[in-house]
Design an enzyme around this catalytic site. Structure first.
Site, PDB file in Angstrom:
ATOM      1  N   GLY A  70       0.784  -1.056   0.146  1.00 16.62           N
ATOM      2  CA  GLY A  70       0.070  -0.042   0.097  1.00 16.62           C
ATOM      3  C   GLY A  70       0.863   1.169   0.193  1.00 16.62           C
ATOM      4  N   THR A  71       1.957   1.066   0.818  1.00 13.90           N
ATOM      5  CA  THR A  71       3.019   2.602   0.516  1.00 13.90           C
ATOM      6  C   THR A  71       2.424   2.557  -0.461  1.00 13.90           C
ATOM      7  OG1 THR A  71       3.490   2.371   3.109  1.00 13.90           O
ATOM      8  CG2 THR A  71       5.023   3.017   1.775  1.00 13.90           C
ATOM      9  N   GLN A 184      -7.733   0.518   3.481  1.00 11.98           N
ATOM     10  CA  GLN A 184      -8.087  -0.229   4.969  1.00 11.98           C
ATOM     11  C   GLN A 184      -9.958   0.061   4.436  1.00 11.98           C
ATOM     12  OE1 GLN A 184      -6.866  -0.952   7.895  1.00 11.98           O
ATOM     13  NE2 GLN A 184      -5.097   0.271   8.148  1.00 11.98           N
ATOM     14  N   HIS A 206      -1.693  -7.630   2.485  1.00 12.99           N
ATOM     15  CA  HIS A 206      -1.597  -8.045   3.978  1.00 12.99           C
ATOM     16  C   HIS A 206      -2.708  -7.493   4.661  1.00 12.99           C
ATOM     17  CE1 HIS A 206       0.245  -4.834   6.915  1.00 12.99           C
ATOM     18  NE2 HIS A 206       0.673  -3.978   5.286  1.00 12.99           N
ATOM     19  N   THR A 242      11.513  -7.163 -11.441  1.00  9.25           N
ATOM     20  CA  THR A 242      10.791  -8.317 -11.951  1.00  9.25           C
ATOM     21  C   THR A 242       9.812  -8.086 -10.733  1.00  9.25           C
ATOM     22  OG1 THR A 242      13.153  -9.334 -12.569  1.00  9.25           O
ATOM     23  CG2 THR A 242      11.575 -11.044 -12.076  1.00  9.25           C
ATOM     24  N   CYS A 329       3.145   1.726  10.449  1.00 11.42           N
ATOM     25  CA  CYS A 329       4.256   2.453   9.887  1.00 11.42           C
ATOM     26  C   CYS A 329       5.265   3.696  11.288  1.00 11.42           C
ATOM     27  CB  CYS A 329       3.806   3.262   8.218  1.00 11.42           C
ATOM     28  SG  CYS A 329       2.882   2.226   7.681  1.00 11.42           S
TER      29      CYS A 329
END
Length: 392
Positions: A70-71, A184, A206, A242, A329
């Site tokens: 997501g970041t 979220q 995740h 890759t 985070c």
């Protein structure tokens, strides 16, 4: 261990794990960019995952760019879109809010340091955003070309009417780019690029029972974004390197499951959240932060007067219960949450906050155990804090 920190991460869904193990067992997979048979076999795995994500989120397969999570998806959306707008000579300033996840907030701050115009919309004491205010900010500042907002807040659990935001913004400037951080939101509320009427949507594996290290930026197929990783033409030039074959495969399965099961997952989470909320208010007099009417169904941001949130978290950890004090985070940094400060909370009150985030697998018995642990811990922490105050 009782896990009430599902907003930080979720366990790998056994069905996702099984799909990944099945792929690991294959010995016919090469580099997805290679033109030979092994490369083509790997490429088909990636494209199958791309089709799954696209179908689930109502876009075309060529509108899915895989990332490491997501970041990276948020960074690619904010930095990549703003810089591409500047290259095209279009308005490239960013309209956002003070409630955003650090993945968006830090990206916007970087653009601000680079000289990009930035405007942050106001929020009320419950963390609500007025679509009319968004529209007025855009109307007042013609240099703004990108709006980045979350569909669900990572700390409060607020759910936002993204379609209303989009309609208000496009009534002022139809060509404005709209990015939505749905990390979220996915699996808790319906997520759709087309039904929301937006241009970019970020997701993470995740957070929905998928593998760590997987994510995607979902967008219109021909949308230009400046890549942040150079050195390869993978992902149609948007993301060099890759591809992580097994993580991407797991993400595709996880997204498909999250969207298909979203209504049933939400119904279960809402019931457990209501049980938790009732106990927190009735037995502990907790202070609740956020919008109690419009929420994703799994999150409560609470505070207990006179109790540092860090101490509450530690006390629960000793009882085998996982909670948090904010975004994972930002863990390890003892400072008042910027989200709660934006709601008007004082630094001291903001430091009392604890985030409790459940999943569809959370049981009634687990909620009862958490309430019992808090009923024991909160008075002890308050007593110790009062003694320390008296001694000083």
């Amino acid at each position: 261990m009782i896990d009430l920190d599902h907003n930080a991460t979720t366990p790998l869904d056994p069905r996702v794990r099984a799909a990944m193990v099945e792929l690991w067992a294959r010995d016919d997979l090469g580099n997805p960019s290679s033109p030979h048979g092994r490369g083509r076999a790997a490429r088909e795995v990636i494209e199958a995952a791309r089709r799954r994500v696209a179908a689930a989120l109502h876009t075309e397969p060529l509108g899915v760019t895989f990332t490491s999570g997501g970041t990276e998806a948020d960074n690619l959306a904010v930095l990549g879109a703003a810089r591409a707008l500047r290259e095209q000579g279009r308005p490239c300033g960013v309209l956002t809010s003070p409630l955003e996840h650090p993945a968006v907030g830090a990206a916007v701050a970087r653009l601000e340091r680079e000289g990009f115009p930035v405007e942050r919309v106001s929020v009320d004491a419950q963390g609500r955003i007025d679509p009319d205010d968004l529209a007025q900010r855009l109307r007042d500042r013609p240099e703004l070309g990108l709006c980045s907002l979350a569909a669900a807040n990572h700390e409060l659990g607020n759910a936002y009417d993204v379609a209303a935001f989009s309609a208000a913004l496009r009534a002022v400037r139809p060509q404005v780019l709209i990015h939505v951080d749905a990390v979220q939101a996915l699996g808790k509320v319906p997520v759709s690029l087309t039904e929301w009427g937006v241009d970019l949507v970020s997701i993470s594996g995740h957070k929905i029972g998928g593998p760590v290290g997987s994510g995607a930026l979902v967008h219109h197929r021909n949308l230009r974004v400046e890549p942040m990783l150079c050195g390869g033409q993978q992902e149609r030039g948007r993301r060099g390197g890759t591809e992580g074959l097994w993580a991407i495969h797991g993400l595709g399965v996880a997204v498909e499951l999250a969207v298909a099961e979203q209504p049933s997952r939400r119904a279960t989470m809402v019931a457990r959240r209501a049980q938790l909320l009732q106990g927190l208010c009735a037995r502990l007099g907790a202070r609740i932060h956020g919008d109690l009417e419009h929420h994703v169904g799994n999150t409560l941001n609470v505070a207990f007067e006179g109790c540092a949130g860090e101490l509450v978290m530690m006390a629960l950890d000793l009882e085998g219960i996982a909670v948090s004090t904010g975004a994972a985070c930002s863990s390890g940094v003892l400072q008042a949450s910027p989200v709660l400060r934006a709601l008007g909370q004082s630094p001291q009150r903001a430091l009392e906050a604890v985030r409790l985030s459940i999943s569809a697998s959370t049981t009634e018995a687990e909620i009862d155990a958490v309430l019992a642990a808090l009923t024991d811990a909160v008075p002890r922490i308050r007593h110790a804090a009062s003694k320390e105050t008296d001694a000083s």
